[in-house]
Motif scaffolding. Sequence first.
Motif, short mmCIF file in Angstrom:
data_model
loop_
_atom_site.label_atom_id
_atom_site.label_comp_id
_atom_site.label_asym_id
_atom_site.label_seq_id
_atom_site.Cartn_x
_atom_site.Cartn_y
_atom_site.Cartn_z
N VAL A 183 0.85 -1.19 0.00
CA VAL A 183 0.00 0.00 0.00
C VAL A 183 0.88 1.24 0.00
CG1 VAL A 183 -1.87 1.20 1.15
CG2 VAL A 183 -1.75 -1.29 1.24
N GLY A 213 5.28 6.83 -2.86
CA GLY A 213 4.52 8.08 -2.90
C GLY A 213 5.41 9.29 -3.04
N CYS A 231 5.76 5.04 -7.75
CA CYS A 231 4.91 3.89 -7.44
C CYS A 231 4.12 3.43 -8.65
CB CYS A 231 3.96 4.31 -6.32
SG CYS A 231 2.57 3.21 -6.13
N VAL A 286 1.31 0.11 -9.93
CA VAL A 286 0.46 -0.96 -9.42
C VAL A 286 0.66 -2.20 -10.27
CG1 VAL A 286 -1.90 -1.70 -9.01
CG2 VAL A 286 -1.23 0.66 -8.57
N GLU A 292 -0.20 -5.29 -12.17
CA GLU A 292 -1.40 -5.62 -12.92
C GLU A 292 -2.09 -6.87 -12.37
OE1 GLU A 292 -2.57 -3.72 -15.19
OE2 GLU A 292 -4.23 -5.03 -15.77
N ASP A 293 -1.33 -7.77 -11.89
CA ASP A 293 -1.91 -9.03 -11.45
C ASP A 293 -2.42 -8.97 -10.02
OD1 ASP A 293 -1.63 -10.17 -13.86
OD2 ASP A 293 -0.03 -11.55 -13.33
N LYS A 334 -2.40 -6.26 -8.02
CA LYS A 334 -2.92 -4.93 -7.71
C LYS A 334 -2.26 -4.31 -6.48
CE LYS A 334 -5.99 -5.71 -10.96
NZ LYS A 334 -5.58 -5.37 -12.33
N LYS A 335 -1.12 -4.79 -6.15
CA LYS A 335 -0.39 -4.20 -5.03
C LYS A 335 0.54 -3.11 -5.56
CE LYS A 335 -1.36 -7.01 -1.42
NZ LYS A 335 -2.07 -8.08 -1.97
N ASN A 336 0.85 -2.20 -4.69
CA ASN A 336 1.76 -1.14 -5.09
C ASN A 336 3.20 -1.61 -4.98
OD1 ASN A 336 -0.39 0.49 -5.53
ND2 ASN A 336 -0.27 1.50 -3.53
N GLU A 396 8.06 -3.49 -16.40
CA GLU A 396 7.09 -3.06 -17.39
C GLU A 396 7.06 -4.09 -18.51
OE1 GLU A 396 7.87 0.80 -18.83
OE2 GLU A 396 5.79 1.17 -19.38
N VAL A 413 2.06 -2.78 -19.31
CA VAL A 413 1.57 -2.86 -17.93
C VAL A 413 2.75 -3.15 -17.02
CG1 VAL A 413 -0.72 -3.71 -18.52
CG2 VAL A 413 1.13 -5.32 -18.19
N TRP A 414 2.53 -2.89 -15.76
CA TRP A 414 3.57 -3.21 -14.77
C TRP A 414 3.19 -4.48 -14.03
CZ3 TRP A 414 8.17 -0.72 -13.77
CH2 TRP A 414 8.38 0.48 -14.47
#
Lengths: 693, 207
Positions: free
Chosen positions: A91, A102, A108, A110, A112-113, A115-117, A125, A133-134
């Motif tokens: 997070v 941040g 930061c 996210v 793609e799979d 969904k964590k930061n 990438e 996507v990352w």
Amino acid sequence: MTDTVFSNSSNRWMYPSDRPLQSKLQAGWSVHSSGQPDRQRKQEELTDEEKEIINRVIARAEKMEEMEQERIGRLVDRLENMRKNVAGDGVNRCILCGEQLGMLGSACVVCEDCKKNVCTKCGVETNNRLHSVWLCKICIEQREVWKRSGAWFFKGFPKQVLPQPMPIKKTKPQQPVSEPAAPEQPAPEPKHPARALARGDSEDRRGPGQKTGPDPASAPGRGGYGPPVRRASEARMSSSSRDSESWDHSGGAGDSSRSPAGLRRANSVQASRPAPGSVQSPAPPQPGQPGTPGGSRPGPGPAGRFPDQKPEVAPSNPGTTAPPPREERTGGVGGYPAVGAREDRMSHPSGPYSQASAAAPQPAAARQPPPPEEEEEEANSYDSDEASSHPGCPEFSLLYDQDNSSLQCTIIKPTWGLKPMDSNGLADPYVKLHLLPGASKSNKLRTKTLRNTRNPIWNETLVYHGITDEDMQRKTLRISVCDEDKFGHNEFIGETRFSLKKLKPNQRKNFNICLERVIPMKRAGTTGSARGMALYEEEQVERIGDIEERGKILVSLMYSTQQGGLIVGIIRCVHLAAMDANGYSDPFVKLWLKPDMGKKAKHKTQIKKKTLNPEFNEEFFYDIKHSDLAKKSLDISVWDYDIGKSNDYIGGCQLGISAKGERLKHWYECLKNKDKKIERWHQLQNENHVSSD
Amino acid sequence: MAKTYDYLFKLLLIGDSGVGKTCLLFRFSEDAFNTTFISTIGIDFKIRTIELDGKKIKLQIWDTAGQERFRTITTAYYRGAMGIMLVYDITNEKSFDNIKNWIRNIEEHASSDVERMILGNKCDMNDKRQVSKERGEKLAIDYGIKFLETSAKSSANVEEAFFTLARDIMTKLNRKMNDSNSAGAGGPVKITENRSKKTSFFRCSLL
């Protein structure tokens, strides 16, 4: 039809006449214009020879499949390790490295799979079809595992979709085995349960990660294709819940779940037990179905969630869906879910069967939850501070059987009660044996644990194989009694040592030696790893003075005139050197008839996972004239199987006319006595071996 | 043991008896040929590791008996196959006609994602040809399957055939695994911790 074959719970080949969907089958097309009845008749015509050929192919495929499963296991293991080592919360901190994200911290993105930061350093990438996507490195690994395991195609970790060998109608005499695959032949063979067990065991001995890993992934099976995302989270969930279930309270040692199965296996190989033992020793009623008990497990296992999947996967593939080790070990009879059993014990500490167990050990054994995790470490860590009453005197008898090179230790009972170890005033004692010097897992044997009793009657015979006169002269038997504790913190009750010198060959001797409460020489630390290390050091110390022992191998040789060839039997090894960090090896044996025999000169056994006393019982055939055999020599080498790196050489020996001593003698006797099977123990030596394959 | 590989692809050879499945496999795995006809009993498999795009791919190729009486056994292996070779004999019209039956068999028993390919074998025996190359091509186009004429004897197109099939599987693998982000959008994702409201613009991804 395929589905019929595989979803059939017995998962065996059926003859067309038994087939429920026979009509459907017959409605199918026919290449040849022959009529249906004709076709059906033809199908039933498969001869035993044909079935045998097919069975051999299946066995070969199974072998390969096992290796593949191991490979997948490693992949999953690695992924699990990555998951375990996450540092951040995903997070505000990068999920992987834990770096502050941040405004003030790193950039930061996210994943793609999941969904964590993640920070840009821990994310990669990748280019999708439309945009980039990352992905965090864990999810990249996750995808990689999917690709490599074949899960991408089978929408779940691929199950071994190999049919069972076909039953052969006429009972043939066990044909002399001509290739490694042969032991896997048809069902009615007595070897089968043992084999299924061995496989289940080999599963047990895999790392914890592997165990949790494939589970969640296999769950969706063919049902629905969830994306890696979903599986990732499931895998994590299930592993974390497993953690709280067993790992954490067992002391947190990384490989806590590894050791017991290995030990248990070693024991069942080594110990020829009297009746009570057989109650406990796992003997799955159906070969190839050791996986089924797992299905009833109330835990987070996938089988519970997808019960319909179970028949399809579990029976056909003990390799991937084997339940956690506990159930495995207790097997058919005592197949209680581990957690349940524990809770049971906790809620009824002096339960109804505590009495019964003293009077009749049998039911107690059947009920008993499996042996503790890390008994070795735990027992040595010995953290009880009661040093009060006398620990008790076990009654046992020893017999050195010179002809069979075995030392039989029968543990009977203590003459008076053991001192209470548990809060309920009872104990859950078991006895373990070590041969000193060189105390290590390789020469440890243990009895089963008897529950809630201060008057245990074990009546169990534990056997050391491959004991020589020399061993008898210089070795000491250490007999220790331990109390198995709820959470694996086994307590040391007492021990006694017996110098084998005092024993006369082939003469049974009964003993009543009082236990001394000896505190193990090294007090181990509290953390799992430290404890492991301490133990390791202790073993190292004890090993000093012991010549480098590589172990021994029991080999049988027979020249068969009927088949015109040499039959080499690899029966078992004992006291192998441990090559892996876990204190064990994954041994297999290679044979090489030299020189000039080409490709068929080499054979190898199956790999036995995590054991130093493997039992192979495999036979190999060399098609060679008797006259040529004299010029050859047989190179036997024992290896520790390692994936990803070259195998470690444990030791070897060469039999042949140029060999010396026992090795020459064995070879010579084999040449001289045609059609006579001659078994001999051979000491493994550290010869120079360059290639592993 | 030390032989590592990146991917394991499971292939299957099917087709009428005598079209040369075993010979194709023998050529591919051992680079050898044998004219004597030994009917395959049930099933068999061979292994060859190839390299594609820098990845080591272990091919486990299942050979099946073409004979009807082994059909129950052979069909059991369809489901585990990632790629299936449909083989007919260009000198045997019947074996060509049966290809559509074999395809139907695949549809019935194999995974729906399985890669397929049609091979017209024995193309070295042009003088005995009964099935023109055009007919083979036409059939393949009708089914949307790739097609090659091969000869296990002269080893024509054998490598190509297996490599093509392996490459098709590889392509499918990469497509599936690299584009799978969208597949999971609606899937149940278990969330235990509070997830940050902050989302990067990457999340507004299209399919």
